[in-house]
Write a protein that holds these residues in place. Structure first.
Motif, PDB file in Angstrom:
ATOM      1  N   ASN A 154       0.866  -1.181   0.000  1.00  0.00           N
ATOM      2  CA  ASN A 154       0.000   0.000   0.000  1.00  0.00           C
ATOM      3  C   ASN A 154       0.899   1.225   0.000  1.00  0.00           C
ATOM      4  O   ASN A 154       1.680   1.437   0.914  1.00  0.00           O
ATOM      5  CB  ASN A 154      -0.882  -0.043   1.253  1.00  0.00           C
ATOM      6  N   LYS A 155       0.780   2.081  -1.011  1.00  0.00           N
ATOM      7  CA  LYS A 155       1.684   3.212  -1.172  1.00  0.00           C
ATOM      8  C   LYS A 155       0.964   4.550  -1.044  1.00  0.00           C
ATOM      9  O   LYS A 155       1.403   5.549  -1.610  1.00  0.00           O
ATOM     10  CB  LYS A 155       2.350   3.139  -2.543  1.00  0.00           C
ATOM     11  N   SER A 156      -0.152   4.608  -0.325  1.00  0.00           N
ATOM     12  CA  SER A 156      -1.027   5.782  -0.386  1.00  0.00           C
ATOM     13  C   SER A 156      -0.745   6.847   0.660  1.00  0.00           C
ATOM     14  O   SER A 156      -1.447   7.844   0.703  1.00  0.00           O
ATOM     15  CB  SER A 156      -2.484   5.339  -0.241  1.00  0.00           C
ATOM     16  N   THR A 184     -10.407   1.906  -3.857  1.00  0.00           N
ATOM     17  CA  THR A 184     -10.286   2.801  -5.011  1.00  0.00           C
ATOM     18  C   THR A 184      -9.579   4.100  -4.662  1.00  0.00           C
ATOM     19  O   THR A 184      -9.140   4.817  -5.562  1.00  0.00           O
ATOM     20  CB  THR A 184     -11.679   3.127  -5.574  1.00  0.00           C
ATOM     21  N   LYS A 186      -6.812   4.324  -2.822  1.00  0.00           N
ATOM     22  CA  LYS A 186      -5.423   4.075  -2.464  1.00  0.00           C
ATOM     23  C   LYS A 186      -4.627   3.591  -3.672  1.00  0.00           C
ATOM     24  O   LYS A 186      -5.199   3.184  -4.671  1.00  0.00           O
ATOM     25  CB  LYS A 186      -5.340   3.039  -1.329  1.00  0.00           C
ATOM     26  N   ARG A 187      -3.326   3.680  -3.535  1.00  0.00           N
ATOM     27  CA  ARG A 187      -2.432   3.236  -4.602  1.00  0.00           C
ATOM     28  C   ARG A 187      -1.562   2.093  -4.088  1.00  0.00           C
ATOM     29  O   ARG A 187      -1.116   2.107  -2.939  1.00  0.00           O
ATOM     30  CB  ARG A 187      -1.564   4.388  -5.096  1.00  0.00           C
ATOM     31  N   TYR A 188      -1.323   1.114  -4.979  1.00  0.00           N
ATOM     32  CA  TYR A 188      -0.616  -0.094  -4.592  1.00  0.00           C
ATOM     33  C   TYR A 188       0.493  -0.405  -5.606  1.00  0.00           C
ATOM     34  O   TYR A 188       0.532   0.161  -6.700  1.00  0.00           O
ATOM     35  CB  TYR A 188      -1.571  -1.289  -4.535  1.00  0.00           C
ATOM     36  N   SER A 189       1.361  -1.324  -5.206  1.00  0.00           N
ATOM     37  CA  SER A 189       2.338  -1.888  -6.144  1.00  0.00           C
ATOM     38  C   SER A 189       2.444  -3.380  -5.872  1.00  0.00           C
ATOM     39  O   SER A 189       2.217  -3.831  -4.747  1.00  0.00           O
ATOM     40  CB  SER A 189       3.707  -1.226  -5.993  1.00  0.00           C
ATOM     41  N   GLU A 213       2.601  -0.585 -10.455  1.00  0.00           N
ATOM     42  CA  GLU A 213       1.698   0.213  -9.631  1.00  0.00           C
ATOM     43  C   GLU A 213       0.294   0.200 -10.209  1.00  0.00           C
ATOM     44  O   GLU A 213       0.105   0.172 -11.423  1.00  0.00           O
ATOM     45  CB  GLU A 213       2.211   1.640  -9.506  1.00  0.00           C
ATOM     46  N   GLY A 215      -4.150   1.328  -8.987  1.00  0.00           N
ATOM     47  CA  GLY A 215      -5.014   2.019  -8.041  1.00  0.00           C
ATOM     48  C   GLY A 215      -4.927   3.520  -8.218  1.00  0.00           C
ATOM     49  O   GLY A 215      -4.315   4.039  -9.146  1.00  0.00           O
ATOM     50  N   LYS A 216      -5.544   4.248  -7.299  1.00  0.00           N
ATOM     51  CA  LYS A 216      -5.632   5.698  -7.385  1.00  0.00           C
ATOM     52  C   LYS A 216      -5.139   6.286  -6.089  1.00  0.00           C
ATOM     53  O   LYS A 216      -5.585   5.911  -5.019  1.00  0.00           O
ATOM     54  CB  LYS A 216      -7.073   6.147  -7.640  1.00  0.00           C
ATOM     55  N   GLU A 217      -4.253   7.285  -6.192  1.00  0.00           N
ATOM     56  CA  GLU A 217      -3.727   7.944  -5.001  1.00  0.00           C
ATOM     57  C   GLU A 217      -4.557   9.173  -4.702  1.00  0.00           C
ATOM     58  O   GLU A 217      -4.682  10.077  -5.530  1.00  0.00           O
ATOM     59  CB  GLU A 217      -2.263   8.339  -5.207  1.00  0.00           C
TER      60      GLU A 217
END
Length: 294
Positions: A154-156, A184, A186-189, A213, A215-217
């Protein structure tokens, strides 16, 4: 299996190791023997069958003194082959202790990353399907010969400099995985690597794929602050300039030019000025007299 031949003890190479990478390239390296002098030179020979003759290395790796410390190979085929390695050498014309080793080639292969990683997310199901293809090899064609490890991050959170907040690790034997904890906002890798699943494949984990990567940040107040600040400053500056311009328009007036007190009068000007003064004086006297008679 390691075999050391006759010769002076401690002169044989040490720490011999080989690795196959990128499907068909192989590097073998070693260290000089602990009692080997600086003029000791080593030579590597190898073959993939007992019936074959040994072939010498064609591309040696050398140290700063020009001594052979490894060999590079190309177009290596693995299949079910065993490789036979022999390293011997000489020192001032004298033979040194030789070194022999048998290696099963598939066991030293460093698997490439899995191929064609894709992520398809659907907002309705709040899930993402992650798909990929097996790593490239020269001897394994079956998909079920591999198992995989997935790491989803999780990179959000920008306050943590996009560090890992939560991590999910899965070891699976198929070529797809459904990530059900998807949000939706959050951003992931995701990254994937492979290893053996009961076939003639290296038991060591292979190389990771580059992180993919998805998702949406979501923008936070901290990250969006500069975007709102710039327009507000521009509007404030325009209002200030308009106020100053209006004030100057109301208060400004034509300033009469001062008389030049230092301009010298010509003789003609002086006479005209004197005459005017006399006429003015006489008129004042007439008016005064009339007032007295009345």
């Amino acid at each position: 299996m390691v075999i050391q031949g006759g010769g002076m003890n401690g002169t044989a190479i040490e720490n011999f190791a080989c690795v196959i990478f990128n499907v068909s390239f192989m590097n073998c390296t070693w260290h000089a023997g602990r009692t080997a002098s600086g003029d000791t030179q080593y030579f590597l020979y190898w073959k993939t069958s007992r019936k074959e003759d040994f072939t010498e290395c064609q591309n040696y790796i050398k140290d700063n003194w020009g001594r052979h410390t490894g060999c590079r190979f190309q177009n290596v085929t693995i299949e079910n082959k065993r490789a036979y390695f022999l390293v011997n050498g000489s020192r001032s014309g004298k033979n040194i202790q030789s070194y022999e080793k048998i290696i099963v080639l598939y066991k030293i292969e460093k698997l490439t990353p899995p191929l064609n990683v894709t992520v398809n997310c659907t907002e309705a199901s709040h899930g993402c399907e992650i798909r990929w293809q097996p790593p490239r090899t020269s001897h394994v064609k079956k998909h079920n010969c591999f198992k995989y490890e997935l790491v989803i991050e999780n990179k959000s959170d920008p306050e943590k400099n996009i560090k890992t907040i939560s991590k999910t690790e899965k070891s699976i034997t198929v070529n797809s995985y459904i990530f059900e904890s998807f949000s939706t906002e959050k951003r992931y890798s995701v990254k994937i690597r492979a290893t053996d699943n009961g076939c003639l494949v290296s038991p060591s984990w292979g190389e990771w794929t580059a992180p993919i990567e998805f998702g949406k940040e979501k923008l936070t107040s901290t990250s969006s602050y500069p975007f709102f600040l710039i327009p507000m400053l521009a509007v404030s500056l325009m209002l200030f300039l308009c106020t100053v311009n209006s004030y100057l328009s109301r208060t400004s007036a034509t300033v009469p030019q001062p008389r030049d007190l230092f301009r010298e009068l010509s003789p003609t000007d002086f006479q005209v000025e004197h005459k005017n003064q006399l006429i003015k004086h006489e008129t004042e006297e007439i008016i005064t007299i009339i007032e007295e008679v009345t």
